[in-house]
Scaffold this motif. Structure first.
Motif, PDB file in Angstrom:
ATOM      1  N   ASN A  62       0.855  -1.180   0.000  1.00  0.00           N
ATOM      2  CA  ASN A  62       0.000   0.000   0.000  1.00  0.00           C
ATOM      3  C   ASN A  62       0.892   1.231   0.000  1.00  0.00           C
ATOM      4  N   VAL A  63       0.585   2.187  -0.872  1.00  0.00           N
ATOM      5  CA  VAL A  63       1.440   3.362  -1.018  1.00  0.00           C
ATOM      6  C   VAL A  63       1.602   4.094   0.307  1.00  0.00           C
ATOM      7  N   LEU A  64       0.523   4.283   1.057  1.00  0.00           N
ATOM      8  CA  LEU A  64       0.601   5.042   2.306  1.00  0.00           C
ATOM      9  C   LEU A  64       1.318   4.265   3.402  1.00  0.00           C
ATOM     10  N   ARG A  65       1.092   2.976   3.486  1.00  0.00           N
ATOM     11  CA  ARG A  65       1.801   2.181   4.489  1.00  0.00           C
ATOM     12  C   ARG A  65       3.301   2.205   4.200  1.00  0.00           C
ATOM     13  N   MET A  66       3.674   2.142   2.941  1.00  0.00           N
ATOM     14  CA  MET A  66       5.083   2.192   2.569  1.00  0.00           C
ATOM     15  C   MET A  66       5.683   3.548   2.928  1.00  0.00           C
ATOM     16  N   LEU A  67       4.933   4.624   2.680  1.00  0.00           N
ATOM     17  CA  LEU A  67       5.435   5.971   2.944  1.00  0.00           C
ATOM     18  C   LEU A  67       5.602   6.256   4.428  1.00  0.00           C
ATOM     19  N   PHE A  68       4.622   5.838   5.231  1.00  0.00           N
ATOM     20  CA  PHE A  68       4.610   6.262   6.631  1.00  0.00           C
ATOM     21  C   PHE A  68       5.112   5.208   7.613  1.00  0.00           C
ATOM     22  N   LEU A  69       5.149   3.941   7.217  1.00  0.00           N
ATOM     23  CA  LEU A  69       5.520   2.895   8.169  1.00  0.00           C
ATOM     24  C   LEU A  69       6.834   2.202   7.840  1.00  0.00           C
ATOM     25  N   ASP A  70       7.354   2.388   6.643  1.00  0.00           N
ATOM     26  CA  ASP A  70       8.614   1.737   6.272  1.00  0.00           C
ATOM     27  C   ASP A  70       9.728   2.788   6.262  1.00  0.00           C
ATOM     28  N   PRO A  71      10.762   2.627   7.082  1.00  0.00           N
ATOM     29  CA  PRO A  71      11.848   3.627   7.133  1.00  0.00           C
ATOM     30  C   PRO A  71      12.592   3.771   5.810  1.00  0.00           C
ATOM     31  N   ARG A  84      12.289   7.118   3.608  1.00  0.00           N
ATOM     32  CA  ARG A  84      13.104   8.314   3.805  1.00  0.00           C
ATOM     33  C   ARG A  84      14.338   8.328   2.911  1.00  0.00           C
ATOM     34  N   THR A  85      14.765   7.161   2.492  1.00  0.00           N
ATOM     35  CA  THR A  85      15.898   7.072   1.570  1.00  0.00           C
ATOM     36  C   THR A  85      15.424   7.002   0.126  1.00  0.00           C
ATOM     37  N   PHE A  86      14.362   6.249  -0.116  1.00  0.00           N
ATOM     38  CA  PHE A  86      13.880   6.036  -1.480  1.00  0.00           C
ATOM     39  C   PHE A  86      13.374   7.333  -2.102  1.00  0.00           C
ATOM     40  N   TYR A  87      12.504   8.054  -1.394  1.00  0.00           N
ATOM     41  CA  TYR A  87      11.975   9.311  -1.923  1.00  0.00           C
ATOM     42  C   TYR A  87      12.926  10.448  -1.553  1.00  0.00           C
ATOM     43  N   ARG A  88      13.433  11.144  -2.561  1.00  0.00           N
ATOM     44  CA  ARG A  88      14.338  12.251  -2.266  1.00  0.00           C
ATOM     45  C   ARG A  88      13.582  13.456  -1.742  1.00  0.00           C
ATOM     46  N   ASP A  89      12.256  13.527  -2.000  1.00  0.00           N
ATOM     47  CA  ASP A  89      11.394  14.549  -1.413  1.00  0.00           C
ATOM     48  C   ASP A  89      10.229  13.825  -0.750  1.00  0.00           C
ATOM     49  N   THR A  90      10.511  13.253   0.421  1.00  0.00           N
ATOM     50  CA  THR A  90       9.511  12.439   1.098  1.00  0.00           C
ATOM     51  C   THR A  90       8.294  13.257   1.499  1.00  0.00           C
ATOM     52  N   ASP A  91       8.510  14.501   1.918  1.00  0.00           N
ATOM     53  CA  ASP A  91       7.386  15.320   2.378  1.00  0.00           C
ATOM     54  C   ASP A  91       6.371  15.545   1.260  1.00  0.00           C
ATOM     55  N   ARG A 109      12.278  12.233  -7.846  1.00  0.00           N
ATOM     56  CA  ARG A 109      13.644  11.750  -7.670  1.00  0.00           C
ATOM     57  C   ARG A 109      13.613  10.649  -6.617  1.00  0.00           C
ATOM     58  N   VAL A 110      14.073   9.463  -7.009  1.00  0.00           N
ATOM     59  CA  VAL A 110      14.055   8.321  -6.102  1.00  0.00           C
ATOM     60  C   VAL A 110      15.447   7.701  -6.059  1.00  0.00           C
ATOM     61  N   TYR A 111      15.700   6.946  -5.011  1.00  0.00           N
ATOM     62  CA  TYR A 111      16.998   6.290  -4.837  1.00  0.00           C
ATOM     63  C   TYR A 111      16.782   4.794  -4.674  1.00  0.00           C
ATOM     64  N   HIS A 112      17.507   4.017  -5.465  1.00  0.00           N
ATOM     65  CA  HIS A 112      17.485   2.561  -5.352  1.00  0.00           C
ATOM     66  C   HIS A 112      18.877   2.095  -4.960  1.00  0.00           C
ATOM     67  N   SER A 113      18.939   1.172  -4.033  1.00  0.00           N
ATOM     68  CA  SER A 113      20.240   0.757  -3.494  1.00  0.00           C
ATOM     69  C   SER A 113      21.152   0.139  -4.555  1.00  0.00           C
ATOM     70  N   ALA A 114      20.581  -0.409  -5.619  1.00  0.00           N
ATOM     71  CA  ALA A 114      21.401  -1.080  -6.631  1.00  0.00           C
ATOM     72  C   ALA A 114      21.861  -0.160  -7.750  1.00  0.00           C
ATOM     73  N   VAL A 115      21.102   0.906  -8.049  1.00  0.00           N
ATOM     74  CA  VAL A 115      21.442   1.719  -9.231  1.00  0.00           C
ATOM     75  C   VAL A 115      21.535   3.210  -8.922  1.00  0.00           C
ATOM     76  N   GLY A 116      21.262   3.616  -7.685  1.00  0.00           N
ATOM     77  CA  GLY A 116      21.413   5.014  -7.314  1.00  0.00           C
ATOM     78  C   GLY A 116      20.173   5.852  -7.567  1.00  0.00           C
ATOM     79  N   VAL A 117      20.396   7.166  -7.790  1.00  0.00           N
ATOM     80  CA  VAL A 117      19.300   8.130  -7.925  1.00  0.00           C
ATOM     81  C   VAL A 117      18.774   8.141  -9.358  1.00  0.00           C
TER      82      VAL A 117
END
Length: 291
Positions: free
Chosen positions: A162-171, A174-181, A235-243
């Protein structure tokens, strides 16, 4: 859930003998914004919470809650009443009292849960887009279907449900979304619109209840007035390929009201397109290894 105010004695509480409206007002007025995780700025003209704040925390429109408090809402469902009870931090005894005042004996209403399924042809369509992450979300932003590249894109999350559960409950958010707010603001605004359109929807009420309990950030955002913001480049960040910079587009699925087809695109020839191609090849390699 913490209850900042214990249940009151029905023999001494005047609200119990004067109807639903006074009961709701008395419970609303005894709460402070801090009790429910909201910030308060300046002097407030009313004691306790405002009606719009209770409505937002309960996941219903302000006009719906006003009708409920004024006794003009004839058919509140059990799920709506439970959501209002959570918003007002009612204990077990007061929650039973709320149900009794709002739903006199002999009147029972239910709201069946909506079953959402993605049409087979739509699944086939998004699966054919091997170079573009695409997925289908439901009316409460549940992830109903994802293509392989979208699965690879969100692989850093513990659960892609779920998009909202991922945004608010998965830490990871904060890394994946470069503009989380901004991402959180957009998701909450969309959910507020869905809640206003279907104030009795059990899935939305359950989701709002869960997020209100588990995320102070969600509680604060949910109580605000929201203006829908346009989709744009994320702008998103993935651990395998970057921003990566990906354009976000959402399309209403006319054959299934409430569903949206979401497509993420990189500018052709850009570093983001190269990163997406690499991510796709890594995902294909992992699937081949697991098969």
């Amino acid at each position: 859930m913490d209850n900042p105010h214990p249940d009151t004695d029905p023999d001494t509480d005047p609200a119990t003998s004067t109807g639903l409206g006074p009961f709701l007002r008395s419970r609303r007025e005894r709460l402070t914004p801090a009790d429910v995780g909201l910030s308060s700025h300046g002097r407030r003209r009313v004691p306790g919470l405002r009606r719009d704040e209770v409505a937002a925390l309960a996941g219903v429109s302000t006009s719906y809650y006003v009708r409920l408090e004024q006794g003009r809402e004839a058919r509140p469902s059990r799920r709506v009443l439970d959501a209002v009870a959570r918003a007002l931090r009612l204990g077990e005894q007061d929650t039973r009292r709320l149900h009794g005042l709002a739903r006199p004996a002999g009147r029972r209403t239910t709201s069946p849960a909506r079953v959402e399924r993605v049409a087979p042809h739509l699944r086939e369509l998004i699966d054919s887009w091997t170079g573009t992450p695409a997925f289908v979300i439901g009316h409460a932003q549940d992830m109903l279907a994802t293509n392989p590249l979208a699965e690879a894109l969100y692989a850093d999350f513990g659960q892609c449900d779920n998009v909202l559960r991922m945004l608010f409950l998965d830490p990871v958010a904060r890394t994946f979304y470069r503009d989380t707010d901004r991402a959180a603001y957009r998701a909450v605004a969309d959910l507020r619109q869905a809640a206003a359109n279907t104030p009795d929807d059990p899935r939305i009420l359950r989701l709002v209840g869960e997020l209100s309990v588990r995320s102070a950030e969600f509680r604060s955002l949910w109580a605000r007035d929201h203006i829908r913001v346009p989709y744009e480049v994320k702008r998103v960040y993935h651990s395998a390929v970057g921003v990566m910079e990906l354009r976000h587009e959402a399309f209403a699925v006319r054959s299934a009201p409430g569903q949206q087809l979401v497509v993420l695109q990189a500018e052709p020839g850009s570093p983001s397109a190269d990163a997406l191609a690499l991510l796709g090849s890594l995902g294909a390699r992992d699937r081949a290894r697991d098969s």
